[in-house]
Motif scaffolding. Structure first.
Motif, mmCIF file in Angstrom:
data_model
loop_
_atom_site.group_PDB
_atom_site.id
_atom_site.type_symbol
_atom_site.label_atom_id
_atom_site.label_comp_id
_atom_site.label_asym_id
_atom_site.label_seq_id
_atom_site.Cartn_x
_atom_site.Cartn_y
_atom_site.Cartn_z
ATOM 1 N N ARG A 119 0.695 -1.263 -0.092
ATOM 2 C CA ARG A 119 0.204 -0.026 -0.017
ATOM 3 C C ARG A 119 0.829 1.250 -0.096
ATOM 4 N N PHE A 120 0.425 2.360 -0.438
ATOM 5 C CA PHE A 120 1.254 3.402 -0.374
ATOM 6 C C PHE A 120 0.454 4.614 -0.056
ATOM 7 N N ALA A 121 0.881 5.722 0.383
ATOM 8 C CA ALA A 121 0.461 7.344 0.564
ATOM 9 C C ALA A 121 1.120 8.322 -0.041
ATOM 10 N N VAL A 122 0.476 9.144 -0.725
ATOM 11 C CA VAL A 122 1.239 10.308 -1.253
ATOM 12 C C VAL A 122 0.840 11.568 -0.269
ATOM 13 N N PHE A 123 1.900 12.273 0.277
ATOM 14 C CA PHE A 123 1.602 13.412 0.899
ATOM 15 C C PHE A 123 2.091 14.773 0.198
ATOM 16 N N LEU A 124 1.217 15.410 -0.402
ATOM 17 C CA LEU A 124 1.734 16.691 -1.287
ATOM 18 C C LEU A 124 2.351 17.875 -0.438
ATOM 19 N N PRO A 125 3.156 18.619 -0.941
ATOM 20 C CA PRO A 125 3.575 19.835 -0.339
ATOM 21 C C PRO A 125 2.497 20.457 0.499
ATOM 22 N N GLY A 126 2.814 20.862 1.525
ATOM 23 C CA GLY A 126 1.975 21.446 2.551
ATOM 24 C C GLY A 126 1.075 20.770 3.345
ATOM 25 N N GLU A 127 0.981 19.444 3.075
ATOM 26 C CA GLU A 127 0.168 18.657 4.060
ATOM 27 C C GLU A 127 0.820 17.923 5.278
ATOM 28 N N PRO A 128 0.433 18.206 6.299
ATOM 29 C CA PRO A 128 1.193 17.873 7.643
ATOM 30 C C PRO A 128 0.871 16.130 7.729
ATOM 31 N N HIS A 129 1.909 15.664 7.788
ATOM 32 C CA HIS A 129 1.840 14.201 8.038
ATOM 33 C C HIS A 129 2.446 13.478 8.900
ATOM 34 N N LYS A 130 1.923 12.282 9.676
ATOM 35 C CA LYS A 130 2.856 11.542 10.569
ATOM 36 C C LYS A 130 2.712 10.058 10.330
ATOM 37 N N THR A 131 3.892 9.328 10.563
ATOM 38 C CA THR A 131 3.870 8.027 10.070
ATOM 39 C C THR A 131 4.858 7.180 11.304
ATOM 40 N N GLY A 132 4.695 5.897 11.267
ATOM 41 C CA GLY A 132 5.436 5.325 12.266
ATOM 42 C C GLY A 132 4.717 4.911 13.655
ATOM 43 N N VAL A 133 3.639 5.082 13.508
ATOM 44 C CA VAL A 133 2.570 4.958 14.707
ATOM 45 C C VAL A 133 2.311 3.473 14.678
ATOM 46 N N ALA A 134 2.556 2.875 15.977
ATOM 47 C CA ALA A 134 2.147 1.300 16.108
ATOM 48 C C ALA A 134 0.666 1.045 15.970
ATOM 49 N N ILE A 135 0.546 -0.277 15.353
ATOM 50 C CA ILE A 135 -0.984 -0.624 15.524
ATOM 51 C C ILE A 135 -1.007 -1.449 16.577
ATOM 52 N N GLY A 136 -1.410 -1.129 17.732
ATOM 53 C CA GLY A 136 -1.541 -2.250 18.959
ATOM 54 C C GLY A 136 -0.244 -2.062 19.586
ATOM 55 N N PHE A 137 0.689 -3.095 19.272
ATOM 56 C CA PHE A 137 2.131 -3.231 19.918
ATOM 57 C C PHE A 137 3.050 -2.662 18.812
ATOM 58 N N PRO A 138 4.402 -2.548 19.303
ATOM 59 C CA PRO A 138 5.460 -1.739 18.343
ATOM 60 C C PRO A 138 5.816 -3.241 17.394
ATOM 61 N N ALA A 139 6.113 -2.699 16.406
ATOM 62 C CA ALA A 139 6.603 -3.751 15.341
ATOM 63 C C ALA A 139 7.550 -3.188 14.088
ATOM 64 N N LYS A 140 8.310 -4.046 13.663
ATOM 65 C CA LYS A 140 9.312 -3.663 12.891
ATOM 66 C C LYS A 140 8.700 -3.311 11.422
ATOM 67 N N VAL A 141 9.189 -2.373 10.750
ATOM 68 C CA VAL A 141 8.602 -2.026 9.341
ATOM 69 C C VAL A 141 9.885 -1.748 8.186
ATOM 70 N N LYS A 142 9.295 -2.050 7.323
ATOM 71 C CA LYS A 142 10.522 -1.322 6.151
ATOM 72 C C LYS A 142 9.499 -0.649 5.026
ATOM 73 N N LYS A 143 10.217 0.259 4.613
ATOM 74 C CA LYS A 143 9.579 1.185 4.015
ATOM 75 C C LYS A 143 10.244 2.113 3.115
ATOM 76 N N VAL A 144 9.894 2.370 1.841
ATOM 77 C CA VAL A 144 10.498 3.350 0.771
ATOM 78 C C VAL A 144 9.845 4.627 0.709
#
Length: 150
Positions: A119-144
């Motif tokens: 899945r992907f997300a596109v955040f355009l210039p000027g859009e405040p965004h936050k990532t890396g929030v756990a779903i339940g418990f902490p988990a390892k992720v890999k992202k480009v």
């Protein structure tokens, strides 16, 4: 902001200039086995960052870019991503860092999205965004994250 499945990435050529470079790199599949780091593309206005980290539930600031469009693609794992109101830019906690094209702010989520593999997300210039929030418990992720400058 755009959220979708990786299968539909090509549909966004009209909305995101230089998306074709992102599609070409993803079609090769090399990013899945690459080490974390920053990489250049043949297009000088597109670069990408491969990151691996552990999600958490700590309070995080929203980040805002003035010049770059972020295309964030989950390679492994899952996390929550959110976008806040553009008005949060006016209330930013810290001044804009021109060299790194980033400013941080707090805000209330406008939308929260469950990001998972392919899945992907596109955040355009000027859009405040936050990532890396756990779903339940902490988990390892890999992202480009592709940074597209126009």
């Amino acid at each position: 902001m755009l959220f979708d499945s990786l299968d539909n990435l090509e549909l966004y050529y009209p909305e995101v200039p230089r998306m074709q470079t992102v599609v070409e790199i993803m079609d090769k599949g090399d990013v899945y086995g690459m080490e974390p780091g920053s990489y250049q593309t043949k297009d000088p206005k597109v670069r990408y960052i491969i990151s691996e980290y552990e999600t958490d539930s700590k309070e995080k600031p929203y980040e805002i870019h003035r010049r770059a469009t972020d295309v964030q693609i989950m390679l492994e794992g899952e996390e929550l991503m959110s976008v806040s109101w553009r008005e949060a830019v006016k209330e930013a906690d810290k001044p804009y860092d021109k060299e790194n094209d980033v400013q941080y702010t707090t805000g209330e989520p406008l939308a929260v999205w469950h990001a998972a593999r392919s899945r992907f997300a596109v955040f355009l210039p000027g859009e405040p965004h936050k990532t890396g929030v756990a779903i339940g418990f902490p988990a390892k992720v890999k992202k480009v994250t592709f940074k597209i400058y126009d």
